[in-house]
Write an enzyme that holds these catalytic residues in place. Structure first.
Site, PDB file in Angstrom:
ATOM      1  N   GLN A  41       0.829  -1.217   0.000  1.00  0.00           N
ATOM      2  CA  GLN A  41       0.000   0.000   0.000  1.00  0.00           C
ATOM      3  C   GLN A  41       0.865   1.269   0.000  1.00  0.00           C
ATOM      4  OE1 GLN A  41      -0.549  -2.594   1.983  1.00  0.00           O
ATOM      5  NE2 GLN A  41      -2.567  -3.328   1.453  1.00  0.00           N
ATOM      6  N   HIS A 125      -5.419 -20.540  -0.977  1.00  0.00           N
ATOM      7  CA  HIS A 125      -6.675 -19.813  -0.778  1.00  0.00           C
ATOM      8  C   HIS A 125      -7.780 -20.322  -1.691  1.00  0.00           C
ATOM      9  CE1 HIS A 125      -4.090 -16.050   0.403  1.00  0.00           C
ATOM     10  NE2 HIS A 125      -3.941 -17.053   1.254  1.00  0.00           N
ATOM     11  N   TYR A 156     -12.699 -10.747   2.351  1.00  0.00           N
ATOM     12  CA  TYR A 156     -12.667 -10.532   3.803  1.00  0.00           C
ATOM     13  C   TYR A 156     -13.922  -9.753   4.192  1.00  0.00           C
ATOM     14  CZ  TYR A 156      -7.828 -11.740   2.978  1.00  0.00           C
ATOM     15  OH  TYR A 156      -6.690 -12.375   2.578  1.00  0.00           O
ATOM     16  N   ASP A 204      -9.732 -16.657   7.684  1.00  0.00           N
ATOM     17  CA  ASP A 204      -9.157 -15.380   8.078  1.00  0.00           C
ATOM     18  C   ASP A 204     -10.272 -14.369   8.364  1.00  0.00           C
ATOM     19  OD1 ASP A 204      -6.536 -13.283   6.559  1.00  0.00           O
ATOM     20  OD2 ASP A 204      -7.686 -13.076   8.418  1.00  0.00           O
ATOM     21  N   HIS A 206      -9.771 -11.480   9.503  1.00  0.00           N
ATOM     22  CA  HIS A 206      -9.209 -10.229   8.952  1.00  0.00           C
ATOM     23  C   HIS A 206      -9.717  -9.012   9.716  1.00  0.00           C
ATOM     24  CE1 HIS A 206      -7.533  -7.748   5.637  1.00  0.00           C
ATOM     25  NE2 HIS A 206      -6.869  -8.827   5.338  1.00  0.00           N
TER      26      HIS A 206
HETATM   27  C1  GCO Z   1      -3.490 -12.861   4.375  1.00  0.00           C
HETATM   28  C2  GCO Z   1      -3.698 -11.383   4.469  1.00  0.00           C
HETATM   29  C3  GCO Z   1      -3.644 -10.630   3.194  1.00  0.00           C
HETATM   30  C4  GCO Z   1      -3.797  -9.143   3.424  1.00  0.00           C
HETATM   31  C5  GCO Z   1      -2.939  -8.391   2.448  1.00  0.00           C
HETATM   32  C6  GCO Z   1      -2.976  -6.896   2.734  1.00  0.00           C
HETATM   33  O1  GCO Z   1      -3.832 -13.538   5.345  1.00  0.00           O
HETATM   34  O2  GCO Z   1      -2.920 -13.293   3.353  1.00  0.00           O
HETATM   35  O3  GCO Z   1      -4.820 -11.107   5.252  1.00  0.00           O
HETATM   36  O4  GCO Z   1      -4.526 -11.093   2.248  1.00  0.00           O
HETATM   37  O5  GCO Z   1      -5.128  -8.733   3.284  1.00  0.00           O
HETATM   38  O6  GCO Z   1      -1.634  -8.882   2.568  1.00  0.00           O
HETATM   39  O7  GCO Z   1      -2.278  -6.187   1.741  1.00  0.00           O
HETATM   40 MG    MG Z   2      -4.617 -12.459   6.971  1.00  0.00          MG
END
Ligand code: GCO
Ligand code: MG
Length: 398
Positions: A41, A125, A156, A204, A206
């Protein structure tokens, strides 16, 4: 004495994600190292930190002094422990480990203490719009040999469809924590009934649930024996971990958003989590990561380094060397890199049968085709997905 002769940040975007790789050149012709400094980012801020602040300070230093350089690089800006500078320091740190391995003629994992395993088990994933689509994706990965699958439904925080917004809602990435919590429970129930028992499921959160709802979800998911439930809380809410820990045995993973020991120390000493999930470049590289791994080992906690698309292939190589050595290796996240990334980063490890294998070349065992990398310039987008909002428009953590 071999000295640092140049420190360059290489920004490239071979897929959708912006990557930052650091190249440290030395006074020995042909001897250089690579390190991951990917903070996707803020890639241009990391490049500025490297070119304006770290490089001038590092030129002429002895490449063998990895720990001293790490320590001084972290202190040199006085204010420390932030994501931009930590990533910049990581790029140099990993490159110095790469150089030391090349000088020794050994893979970095040998310098850490040698192999503890033949390969690193991976998780990948699966995502989808509804439980059956997630299950189809998961089954396809199982057929490719993977035995650990992270399952999400709508990324997420769940899909946005049923989120009812006020007519004046500003633009943003909306999600409804309560409907996400209900939906994920149904999704995991479906997956557990469809996917064969020996396949490990991960999820996740998140940081997308209100803390008490994360406690409830972990309890509700206990019956499904997840491999782990990730980021049930935001780093700002780690004070909730004792509450969740007292109430259920769902294994917990946390760490990708952490920058410094104050965030993970108590989670480890009080055994409040089961897996440390740091983004290795986010905490400053291999030098701190190996300390975290050993510290966690003393408390029965395993490693599961962050490894999505916004870890560079160099970062994945560094993760693998830590994984080959660490006695308490748990699992490694794997984004299934594109063929272009394999072409751009010769030596990027290959997966097979759900495992990742090192190539045993000296150092990190990976290179970069700088000409090819230069063809894929990083865009200057304004990140959209992190402009998350609750249904009423309240900004929320992404
Ligand atoms: C994961 C992470 C990522 C993040 C991303 C942010 O478990 O792989 O949550 O998907 O969202 O790295 O830039
Ligand atoms: Mg994560």
């Amino acid at each position: 004495m071999v000295e640092i002769a140049d420190v360059q940040a290489i920004l490239t975007q071979p897929a959708a994600v912006r990557l930052v790789v650091v190249k440290v050149s030395t006074t020995e012709p042909g001897l250089f190292g690579l390190g991951c400094a990917t903070f996707t980012q803020r890639p241009f801020a990391v490049r500025a930190a490297i070119s304006h602040h770290l490089a001038p300070f590092l030129l002429g230093r002895d490449v063998e002094r990895i720990q001293e350089i790490w320590q001084m690089s972290m202190n040199h800006g006085y204010w420390r422990n932030g994501p931009v500078l930590n990533n910049a320091v990581s790029g140099v740190d990993q490159a110095l480990w790469d150089i030391k391995g090349k000088q020794a003629g050994m893979p970095v994992y040998q310098l850490l203490g040698g192999r503890t395993r033949e390969a690193a088990a991976l998780y990948v994933h699966a995502d989808g719009r509804d439980p059956s689509e997630v299950a189809d994706r998961a089954q396809a990965l199982v057929e490719d040999g993977y035995r650990h699958v992270r399952v999400q439904m709508g990324g997420y925080g769940g899909s946005q469809d049923e989120t009812r917004l006020p007519p004046t809602a500003p633009p943003g990435n909306y999600y409804d924590p309560r409907s996400y919590g209900r939906a994920v429970l149904k999704m995991i129930d479906h997956l557990r009934n469809v996917v064969e028992e020996g396949v490990e499921l991960l999820h996740d959160v998140h940081e997308r649930l209100h803390p008490i709802d994360a406690v409830q979800l972990a309890k509700d998911l206990e019956q499904y024996r997840l491999f782990f439930l990730e980021d049930p809380f935001a780093p700002e809410d780690i004070g909730w971990f004792p509450t969740i820990r007292r109430q259920c045995s769902t294994p917990l993973a946390m760490g990708e958003l952490f920058n410094n020991p104050n965030e993970w120390r108590r989670l480890i000493t009080d055994r409040l989590i089961d897996f440390v999930r740091m983004h290795v470049s986010q905490i400053g590289g291999i030098t701190p990561a190996r300390k975290v791994a050993s510290f966690a080992e003393m408390f029965g906690i395993r490693t599961a380094w962050h490894g999505p698309h916004d870890t560079s292939p160099v970062g994945h190589a560094a993760n693998l060397h830590l994984n080959m050595w660490a006695p308490n290796f748990g699992i490694q996240e794997w984004p299934q890199p594109s063929e272009l990334e394999y072409e751009m980063f010769p030596g990027l490890p290959r997966a097979g049968g759900g495992y990742l294998y090192p190539n045993d070349s000296p150092g990190l065992g990976i290179d970069i085709d700088e000409k090819l990398a230069a063809r894929f310039r990083c865009d200057e987008r304004v990140e959209q997905w992190t402009q998350t909002r609750l249904p009423d428009g309240t900004p929320a953590r992404p």
